[in-house]
Motif scaffolding. Structure first.
Motif, PDB file in Angstrom:
ATOM      1  N   GLN A 181       0.824  -1.206   0.000  1.00 42.25           N
ATOM      2  CA  GLN A 181       0.000   0.000   0.000  1.00 42.25           C
ATOM      3  C   GLN A 181       0.860   1.260   0.000  1.00 42.25           C
ATOM      4  O   GLN A 181       0.580   2.214  -0.741  1.00 42.25           O
ATOM      5  CB  GLN A 181      -0.926   0.009   1.217  1.00 42.25           C
ATOM      6  CG  GLN A 181      -1.854   1.209   1.286  1.00 42.25           C
ATOM      7  CD  GLN A 181      -2.747   1.335   0.058  1.00 42.25           C
ATOM      8  OE1 GLN A 181      -3.322   0.352  -0.404  1.00 42.25           O
ATOM      9  NE2 GLN A 181      -2.859   2.543  -0.484  1.00 42.25           N
ATOM     10  N   HIS A 182       1.915   1.276   0.784  1.00 42.30           N
ATOM     11  CA  HIS A 182       2.777   2.451   0.832  1.00 42.30           C
ATOM     12  C   HIS A 182       3.597   2.603  -0.450  1.00 42.30           C
ATOM     13  O   HIS A 182       3.927   3.735  -0.840  1.00 42.30           O
ATOM     14  CB  HIS A 182       3.681   2.384   2.056  1.00 42.30           C
ATOM     15  CG  HIS A 182       2.945   2.596   3.343  1.00 42.30           C
ATOM     16  ND1 HIS A 182       2.173   3.716   3.584  1.00 42.30           N
ATOM     17  CD2 HIS A 182       2.841   1.820   4.461  1.00 42.30           C
ATOM     18  CE1 HIS A 182       1.634   3.636   4.789  1.00 42.30           C
ATOM     19  NE2 HIS A 182       2.020   2.490   5.339  1.00 42.30           N
ATOM     20  N   LYS A 238       2.420   1.949  -3.375  1.00 38.93           N
ATOM     21  CA  LYS A 238       1.473   2.539  -4.324  1.00 38.93           C
ATOM     22  C   LYS A 238       1.306   4.039  -4.094  1.00 38.93           C
ATOM     23  O   LYS A 238       0.930   4.774  -5.009  1.00 38.93           O
ATOM     24  CB  LYS A 238       0.120   1.844  -4.203  1.00 38.93           C
ATOM     25  CG  LYS A 238       0.111   0.404  -4.699  1.00 38.93           C
ATOM     26  CD  LYS A 238      -1.258  -0.219  -4.504  1.00 38.93           C
ATOM     27  CE  LYS A 238      -1.293  -1.653  -5.006  1.00 38.93           C
ATOM     28  NZ  LYS A 238      -2.622  -2.286  -4.759  1.00 38.93           N
ATOM     29  N   ASP A 239       1.595   4.487  -2.875  1.00 42.01           N
ATOM     30  CA  ASP A 239       1.420   5.895  -2.515  1.00 42.01           C
ATOM     31  C   ASP A 239       2.751   6.443  -1.999  1.00 42.01           C
ATOM     32  O   ASP A 239       2.816   7.094  -0.965  1.00 42.01           O
ATOM     33  CB  ASP A 239       0.325   6.005  -1.448  1.00 42.01           C
ATOM     34  CG  ASP A 239      -0.178   7.428  -1.268  1.00 42.01           C
ATOM     35  OD1 ASP A 239      -0.026   8.229  -2.211  1.00 42.01           O
ATOM     36  OD2 ASP A 239      -0.718   7.727  -0.185  1.00 42.01           O
ATOM     37  N   ASN A 257       4.741   8.760  -2.573  1.00 35.72           N
ATOM     38  CA  ASN A 257       5.020  10.185  -2.357  1.00 35.72           C
ATOM     39  C   ASN A 257       4.307  10.760  -1.139  1.00 35.72           C
ATOM     40  O   ASN A 257       4.453  11.942  -0.836  1.00 35.72           O
ATOM     41  CB  ASN A 257       4.643  10.991  -3.601  1.00 35.72           C
ATOM     42  CG  ASN A 257       5.548  10.692  -4.776  1.00 35.72           C
ATOM     43  OD1 ASN A 257       6.772  10.645  -4.624  1.00 35.72           O
ATOM     44  ND2 ASN A 257       4.964  10.462  -5.941  1.00 35.72           N
ATOM     45  N   SER A 258       3.539   9.947  -0.448  1.00 35.86           N
ATOM     46  CA  SER A 258       2.782  10.436   0.699  1.00 35.86           C
ATOM     47  C   SER A 258       3.646  10.507   1.951  1.00 35.86           C
ATOM     48  O   SER A 258       4.686   9.841   2.064  1.00 35.86           O
ATOM     49  CB  SER A 258       1.584   9.520   0.966  1.00 35.86           C
ATOM     50  OG  SER A 258       2.025   8.260   1.451  1.00 35.86           O
TER      51      SER A 258
END
Length: 256
Positions: free
Chosen positions: A174-175, A177-178, A180-181
Motif C-alpha cells: 500500500q505504501h 502505491k502511494d 510520495n505520501s
C-alpha cells in the motif's frame, strides 16, 4: 530464476556500511523478494549475503551471515527454535508476514507455476478443482507440504514478543502505491531505522528501484503460471476454514 541487476543499480548510490547484522525473516510467499530487494538498495553489495536463503537446515553452515564481527544483510525463512534464536540474537530482526487469507492464494499460484519444482506437479492438473487446491494449501499435503498452521506458527507467531520487528506485506504494498505520501515516508523511515540504517535523502528513489516487479523472479507478474482457476479473493468457505485451522492468527498478526 531470472537474475536481477540490483547489485549494479546499488552502485548508483552512496552506501554507508552496516554497523550491525540485519536479518530479513519472512513466512514463505509473504513478499520475501520484495523486502530483500528494497533493502539491498541501502547496503553495500559486499555486505549483502547472497550465498543462500537462511533456513534451519543450512543455518550452521552459514552462521557467518549473522556474525556481529562482520555485519551483513541476510534473508531467509527461519523457523523458531533454540538454535535459530541464538544465531539471530546479534542481528536486527525484521519479520515479514501476510494475511493468511491472501497467503493461501499466493501459495497456490506458486505451486501451480512452472517455477516451482517440488514433486507435486500433478497439482497443475485441471482434474483438481480449485476449492480442493485451496484446501490443500490450508491443511497441507501429507508427506509433501506442511499445513498453514505449522508454517505460521514456527515462521511467524513464535517470533512475536521477541526483538523481531513485525511488518505486514499488505502495508508495504500500500505504501509503495502511494510512495510520495507522508505516511509512506514515515513507514519506510521506520523500516530503515529498525534495520539500523540512517535514512538517506534519496530513500524514495532507492525504494522504487528495489521494489520494481521486473527485478523479482517470484513476483506474480513473472511466474510462468496459468492461475485462471483461482479466484482473486479467497472464497468465504475457505476463509472459514482458515479461521478453523488457525483461530486467532489473523488477529495476532493485526489483520482482524
Amino acid at each position: 530464476m531470472k537474475q536481477d541487476n540490483l547489485n549494479e543499480r546499488n552502485k548508483e548510490f552512496v552506501q554507508a556500511p552496516l554497523q550491525q547484522p540485519v536479518f530479513l525473516n519472512s513466512v514463505p510467499k509473504c513478499g520475501t523478494h520484495l523486502i530483500r530487494n528494497i533493502m539491498r538498495m541501502f547496503v553495500p553489495v559486499e555486505q549483502q549475503y547472497h550465498d543462500t536463503f537462511l533456513q534451519i537446515p543450512n543455518l550452521r553452515g552459514h552462521l557467518r551471515a549473522l556474525s556481529p564481527e562482520a555485519p551483513k544483510l541476510s534473508w531467509g525463512h527461519m523457523l523458531f527454535s533454540d538454535d535459530s534464536a541464538m544465531a539471530i540474537s546479534p542481528a536486527r530482526h525484521i519479520l515479514l508476514v501476510r494475511d493468511p487469507y491472501s497467503w493461501v492464494l499466493a501459495r497456490a499460484r506458486f505451486f501451480l507455476s512452472e517455477n516451482f519444482d517440488g514433486g507435486i506437479g500433478h497439482l497443475r492438473s485441471d482434474k483438481l478443482e480449485p476449492e480442493v487446491l485451496m484446501n490443500l494449501m490450508i491443511f497441507g499435503i501429507h508427506g509433501k507440504a506442511p499445513e498453514l498452521k505449522d508454517i505460521f506458527t514456527f515462521n511467524a507467531a513464535a517470533w512475536l514478543g521477541t526483538h523481531a520487528c513485525l511488518y505486514r506485506y499488505e502495508d508495504m504494498v500500500q505504501h509503495l502505491k502511494d510512495i510520495n505520501s507522508l505516511r509512506a515516508e514515515q513507514y519506510f523511515r521506520q523500516l530503515l531505522t529498525d534495520c539500523g540504517i540512517a535514512v538517506p535523502d534519496d530513500w524514495r528513489e532507492r525504494v522504487i528501484i528495489g521494489s520494481d516487479k521486473a527485478q523479482s523472479s517470484t513476483s506474480r507478474d513473472n511466474l510462468d503460471v496459468d492461475d485462471s482457476r483461482l479466484p482473486d479473493v479467497l472464497p468465504d468457505a475457505q476463509k472459514k476454514l482458515v479461521d478453523y485451522a488457525v483461530p486467532g492468527l489473523r488477529a495476532l498478526l493485526g489483520y482482524a
